[in-house]
Design a protein around this motif. Sequence first.
Motif, PDB file in Angstrom:
ATOM      1  N   LEU A  29       3.642   6.539  -2.482  1.00 31.04           N
ATOM      2  CA  LEU A  29       5.084   6.573  -2.720  1.00 31.04           C
ATOM      3  C   LEU A  29       5.566   8.001  -2.547  1.00 31.04           C
ATOM      4  N   GLY A  30       6.750   8.140  -1.985  1.00 37.22           N
ATOM      5  CA  GLY A  30       7.289   9.489  -1.881  1.00 37.22           C
ATOM      6  C   GLY A  30       8.367   9.611  -0.827  1.00 37.22           C
ATOM      7  N   ASP A  31       8.755  10.843  -0.591  1.00 40.04           N
ATOM      8  CA  ASP A  31       9.791  11.175   0.375  1.00 40.04           C
ATOM      9  C   ASP A  31       9.213  12.100   1.436  1.00 40.04           C
ATOM     10  N   PHE A  32       9.443  11.760   2.692  1.00 40.06           N
ATOM     11  CA  PHE A  32       9.079  12.675   3.760  1.00 40.06           C
ATOM     12  C   PHE A  32       9.884  13.959   3.604  1.00 40.06           C
ATOM     13  N   PRO A  33       9.253  15.103   3.799  1.00 39.12           N
ATOM     14  CA  PRO A  33      10.033  16.348   3.808  1.00 39.12           C
ATOM     15  C   PRO A  33      10.847  16.427   5.100  1.00 39.12           C
ATOM     16  N   SER A  34      11.740  17.340   5.137  1.00 37.70           N
ATOM     17  CA  SER A  34      12.560  17.565   6.326  1.00 37.70           C
ATOM     18  C   SER A  34      11.675  17.884   7.524  1.00 37.70           C
ATOM     19  N   PHE A  35      12.034  17.346   8.678  1.00 36.37           N
ATOM     20  CA  PHE A  35      11.325  17.676   9.907  1.00 36.37           C
ATOM     21  C   PHE A  35      11.501  19.154  10.253  1.00 36.37           C
ATOM     22  N   LYS A  36      12.548  19.751   9.733  1.00 41.08           N
ATOM     23  CA  LYS A  36      12.834  21.157  10.016  1.00 41.08           C
ATOM     24  C   LYS A  36      11.859  22.089   9.294  1.00 41.08           C
ATOM     25  N   LYS A  37      11.257  21.607   8.218  1.00 39.70           N
ATOM     26  CA  LYS A  37      10.289  22.403   7.460  1.00 39.70           C
ATOM     27  C   LYS A  37       8.887  22.052   7.961  1.00 39.70           C
ATOM     28  N   GLN A  38       8.494  22.661   9.076  1.00 41.24           N
ATOM     29  CA  GLN A  38       7.290  22.257   9.791  1.00 41.24           C
ATOM     30  C   GLN A  38       6.010  22.363   8.975  1.00 41.24           C
ATOM     31  N   GLU A  57       5.647  22.326   5.676  1.00 41.49           N
ATOM     32  CA  GLU A  57       5.702  21.320   4.623  1.00 41.49           C
ATOM     33  C   GLU A  57       5.456  19.923   5.193  1.00 41.49           C
ATOM     34  N   PHE A  58       6.033  19.655   6.355  1.00 38.75           N
ATOM     35  CA  PHE A  58       5.874  18.352   7.002  1.00 38.75           C
ATOM     36  C   PHE A  58       4.413  18.144   7.423  1.00 38.75           C
ATOM     37  N   LYS A  59       3.812  19.166   8.007  1.00 34.23           N
ATOM     38  CA  LYS A  59       2.411  19.086   8.438  1.00 34.23           C
ATOM     39  C   LYS A  59       1.503  18.817   7.239  1.00 34.23           C
ATOM     40  N   LYS A  60       1.756  19.508   6.140  1.00 37.78           N
ATOM     41  CA  LYS A  60       0.960  19.311   4.924  1.00 37.78           C
ATOM     42  C   LYS A  60       1.110  17.872   4.416  1.00 37.78           C
ATOM     43  N   PHE A  61       2.338  17.351   4.457  1.00 39.07           N
ATOM     44  CA  PHE A  61       2.593  15.991   4.006  1.00 39.07           C
ATOM     45  C   PHE A  61       1.840  14.967   4.865  1.00 39.07           C
ATOM     46  N   ILE A  62       1.847  15.159   6.167  1.00 37.86           N
ATOM     47  CA  ILE A  62       1.122  14.259   7.081  1.00 37.86           C
ATOM     48  C   ILE A  62      -0.370  14.306   6.788  1.00 37.86           C
ATOM     49  N   ASN A  63      -0.898  15.482   6.555  1.00 39.79           N
ATOM     50  CA  ASN A  63      -2.323  15.611   6.218  1.00 39.79           C
ATOM     51  C   ASN A  63      -2.651  14.893   4.916  1.00 39.79           C
ATOM     52  N   GLU A  64      -1.732  14.946   3.941  1.00 40.16           N
ATOM     53  CA  GLU A  64      -1.937  14.222   2.681  1.00 40.16           C
ATOM     54  C   GLU A  64      -1.948  12.702   2.922  1.00 40.16           C
ATOM     55  N   ILE A  65      -1.098  12.225   3.816  1.00 44.02           N
ATOM     56  CA  ILE A  65      -1.066  10.793   4.138  1.00 44.02           C
ATOM     57  C   ILE A  65      -2.376  10.379   4.801  1.00 44.02           C
ATOM     58  N   VAL A  66      -2.855  11.175   5.745  1.00 49.32           N
ATOM     59  CA  VAL A  66      -4.111  10.868   6.429  1.00 49.32           C
ATOM     60  C   VAL A  66      -5.259  10.838   5.424  1.00 49.32           C
ATOM     61  N   GLN A  72       0.804  -1.219   0.000  1.00 48.98           N
ATOM     62  CA  GLN A  72       0.000   0.000   0.000  1.00 48.98           C
ATOM     63  C   GLN A  72       0.841   1.276   0.000  1.00 48.98           C
ATOM     64  N   GLY A  73       2.070   1.179   0.480  1.00 50.55           N
ATOM     65  CA  GLY A  73       2.878   2.389   0.518  1.00 50.55           C
ATOM     66  C   GLY A  73       4.338   2.128   0.809  1.00 50.55           C
ATOM     67  N   LEU A  74       5.165   3.037   0.338  1.00 49.51           N
ATOM     68  CA  LEU A  74       6.604   3.010   0.613  1.00 49.51           C
ATOM     69  C   LEU A  74       7.077   4.463   0.623  1.00 49.51           C
ATOM     70  N   LEU A  75       7.405   4.935   1.814  1.00 49.94           N
ATOM     71  CA  LEU A  75       7.795   6.331   1.999  1.00 49.94           C
ATOM     72  C   LEU A  75       9.219   6.410   2.531  1.00 49.94           C
ATOM     73  N   ASN A  76      10.044   7.191   1.865  1.00 45.26           N
ATOM     74  CA  ASN A  76      11.427   7.382   2.310  1.00 45.26           C
ATOM     75  C   ASN A  76      11.471   8.402   3.436  1.00 45.26           C
ATOM     76  N   LEU A  77      12.154   8.025   4.514  1.00 47.05           N
ATOM     77  CA  LEU A  77      12.334   8.951   5.627  1.00 47.05           C
ATOM     78  C   LEU A  77      13.333  10.037   5.236  1.00 47.05           C
ATOM     79  N   PRO A  78      13.275  11.195   5.895  1.00 44.88           N
ATOM     80  CA  PRO A  78      14.185  12.300   5.533  1.00 44.88           C
ATOM     81  C   PRO A  78      15.652  11.887   5.641  1.00 44.88           C
TER      82      PRO A  78
END
Length: 183
Positions: free
Chosen positions: A153-162, A164-173, A116-122
Motif C-alpha cells: 500500500l502506498g503512494d508513488f512519489p512524483s516522477f520529477k523526483k528521480q 525518490e522514484f527509483k528508490k520506491f521502484i526498488n522497494e516494490i521489486v 496483494q497491492g494498491l498503489l496510488n499513482l502520482p
Amino acid sequence: MDNDDTLLALASISTQFQKQNIELYHQDAIEELLIPKTDLVVGDLPVGYYPIDDKVSDYITKNNDGHSYAHYVLIEKSIRQLKEDGIGIFIVPRGIFEVKDSVKLLKYIQKVGYLQGLLNLPTELFNDKQSMKSILVVQKKGNKAKQAEEVLLGDFPSFKKQEEFKKFINEIVSWAKKNIYFN
C-alpha cells in the motif's frame, strides 16, 4: 484486447515501435474470450457502467439494480481468465474500495484470490481529483500463491523526483520477490 478498434490500432503501432510480437484482439472482454487462460492480465480499465446487463447476470460483482460498474466486472472476468497463481495488474479509480458497492468486489477478490497491492499513482498525472488512479495487484489462488505478509500500500512519489522514484521502484521489486509467487 479491446472493443475499440482505434485503441487497438494505437496498441499495434506501439508494439511495432517496441519490436514486440503481441497478438491483439478486437472483442468485448466480457464475452467468451478467444484466448486461453493466462499467467498475467494487465488492464487500464474503463470507469463507468457496463451497458449490457444480460452478459454479466452471473457475475458476483454485478449491481442488483441497473447497470454494473465496468471496472468491477472486468476485474472479475480477468481473474476468471487467469491460471492458478496468476497475477492481475489493473489501473483503477483511486479510492476503488471507498465506495459503498465495493464490498462485492473485495469479497470476490478474497474468495478467489489475494489482494496483494494498491498503489496510488502520482497526483501530478491528473487534472482533477475525480480522475486520479491507482494500481491494483491481485493474485488468483493456486498451489503456490499466498497472501503477501504485507499488502503493498502506498503512494508513488512524483516522477520529477528521480532518486525518490527509483528508490520506491526498488522497494516494490524487493517486496515482490519476498511476497509474490511468479510462474
